[in-house]
Design a protein around this motif. Sequence first.
Motif, short mmCIF file in Angstrom:
data_model
loop_
_atom_site.label_atom_id
_atom_site.label_comp_id
_atom_site.label_asym_id
_atom_site.label_seq_id
_atom_site.Cartn_x
_atom_site.Cartn_y
_atom_site.Cartn_z
N VAL A 199 -1.46 -4.32 5.26
CA VAL A 199 -2.71 -4.75 4.62
C VAL A 199 -3.33 -5.93 5.35
O VAL A 199 -4.54 -5.98 5.59
CB VAL A 199 -2.47 -5.08 3.14
CG1 VAL A 199 -3.74 -5.62 2.48
CG2 VAL A 199 -1.97 -3.84 2.39
N ARG A 254 -10.92 2.16 -0.39
CA ARG A 254 -9.64 2.41 -1.05
C ARG A 254 -9.76 3.49 -2.13
O ARG A 254 -9.10 3.41 -3.17
CB ARG A 254 -9.08 1.11 -1.68
CG ARG A 254 -9.00 -0.08 -0.73
CD ARG A 254 -7.89 0.08 0.29
NE ARG A 254 -7.78 -1.12 1.12
CZ ARG A 254 -7.05 -2.18 0.81
NH1 ARG A 254 -6.36 -2.19 -0.32
NH2 ARG A 254 -6.99 -3.20 1.61
N THR A 307 -6.03 8.65 -1.68
CA THR A 307 -4.59 8.63 -1.86
C THR A 307 -3.98 9.58 -0.85
O THR A 307 -4.59 10.60 -0.48
CB THR A 307 -4.18 9.08 -3.28
OG1 THR A 307 -4.72 10.38 -3.53
CG2 THR A 307 -4.67 8.10 -4.32
N ALA A 315 -5.70 -3.71 6.96
CA ALA A 315 -6.58 -3.01 6.03
C ALA A 315 -7.52 -3.95 5.29
O ALA A 315 -8.64 -3.57 4.94
CB ALA A 315 -5.75 -2.21 5.03
N SER A 316 -7.10 -5.19 5.04
CA SER A 316 -7.95 -6.16 4.35
C SER A 316 -8.57 -7.17 5.31
O SER A 316 -9.22 -8.11 4.89
CB SER A 316 -7.13 -6.91 3.30
OG SER A 316 -6.17 -7.75 3.92
N LYS A 334 -1.94 5.23 -8.66
CA LYS A 334 -1.33 5.10 -7.34
C LYS A 334 0.14 4.69 -7.45
O LYS A 334 0.98 5.15 -6.66
CB LYS A 334 -2.11 4.09 -6.50
CG LYS A 334 -3.48 4.58 -6.05
CD LYS A 334 -4.14 3.61 -5.08
CE LYS A 334 -5.45 4.17 -4.55
NZ LYS A 334 -6.08 3.29 -3.54
N GLY A 384 -0.67 4.87 0.05
CA GLY A 384 -1.51 5.30 1.17
C GLY A 384 -0.80 6.35 2.00
O GLY A 384 0.33 6.76 1.72
N SER A 417 -2.68 -0.53 -6.32
CA SER A 417 -3.79 -1.17 -7.04
C SER A 417 -4.12 -0.55 -8.37
O SER A 417 -4.92 -1.10 -9.14
CB SER A 417 -5.04 -1.16 -6.17
OG SER A 417 -5.41 0.18 -5.84
N ALA A 456 0.84 -1.21 0.00
CA ALA A 456 0.00 0.00 0.00
C ALA A 456 0.87 1.25 0.00
O ALA A 456 0.71 2.16 0.81
CB ALA A 456 -0.96 0.00 1.19
#
Length: 327
Positions: free
Chosen positions: A218, A316, A319, A242-243, A178, A152, A174, A149
């Motif tokens: 994540v 998500r 940014t 995060a996931s 980004k 982020g 992703s 990530a």
Amino acid sequence: MQYSRKILVRAHGGPEVMEIVSEPVPEPASHEVRIRQKAIGLNFIDLYCRTGLYPNPLPHGLGYEAAGVVEAVGAEVRHLRVGHRVAYGQSPIGAYAELRNVPADRVVAIPDSVGFEQAAALMLKGLTVQYLFRQTFRLQGGETIVFHAAAGGVGLIACQWARALGVRLIGTASTPEKAALARANGAWEVIDYTREDVAARVLELTEGRKVPVVYDGVGKSTWAVSLDCLQPRGLLVSFGNASGPVEGVNLGVLAAKGSLFVTRPILGTHVATAQAMQDAAADLFEQVAGGHIQVTIGQRFALEDVAQAHRALAERRTTGATVLTLE
């Protein structure tokens, strides 16, 4: 008695459980300061607290990070005065508020060159990178690492700090947009995990050597691939969910993949004392003052739009950093 608008959670659940209420703010205790807040930082941990993944006694507020001006000082506080511009990133839960009392040992003065929004966006994320890079696995320069990530809020600071240290950071992202943002902030290379095999690409980029450390905020969806990116006796630093949380860990997998190490650190352990907090913040602000770290604020929301902010973070669609503004 002064009053403050704040976010209150009476039951865990989706963004709709957050209410705006007005509550009295007492005089600060002897070890506290009262802060008129100007900006509040949003982080994934706030979502975990709202849903109950990280449970707190109900009802409770949300948020751990903000910046503002000291309005009152407790009798035992020595390092802060009324009028000081300050920030914090490890307060008791409840930063989503206009006015609040905070333990003074969690609060640091911010340089004049750092704005309130910058500080609110920087403290928790910047101190996280500080402990990851300078305490958990102390990077010396010259290493190649993986950081998930990378576009982020934490990731963009990590990209910049890695560049300043002379570390080659391989990020994951992703979307091409980004990935470009992470590169612009100092990532050596970025892997689009929606189109590429992350472990295979890391093997290619390192000419078969893999990496000594993977920083993974994540969680569930990246656990297996993170292990596959590590050299024998490498370290997986799993510092976020995060996931979703990592579950059902089979320790035998660590042996099979090369006697790997895993740690699940949190910031609080690394800034547990007032001195540790001041030292970590000083290290962070040194990087900012030197021009090595600049804060990218991708989204701003008013306090009353906090549900919209949480949805954007969870989906998500953000940014850089996200802040709630109070001016």
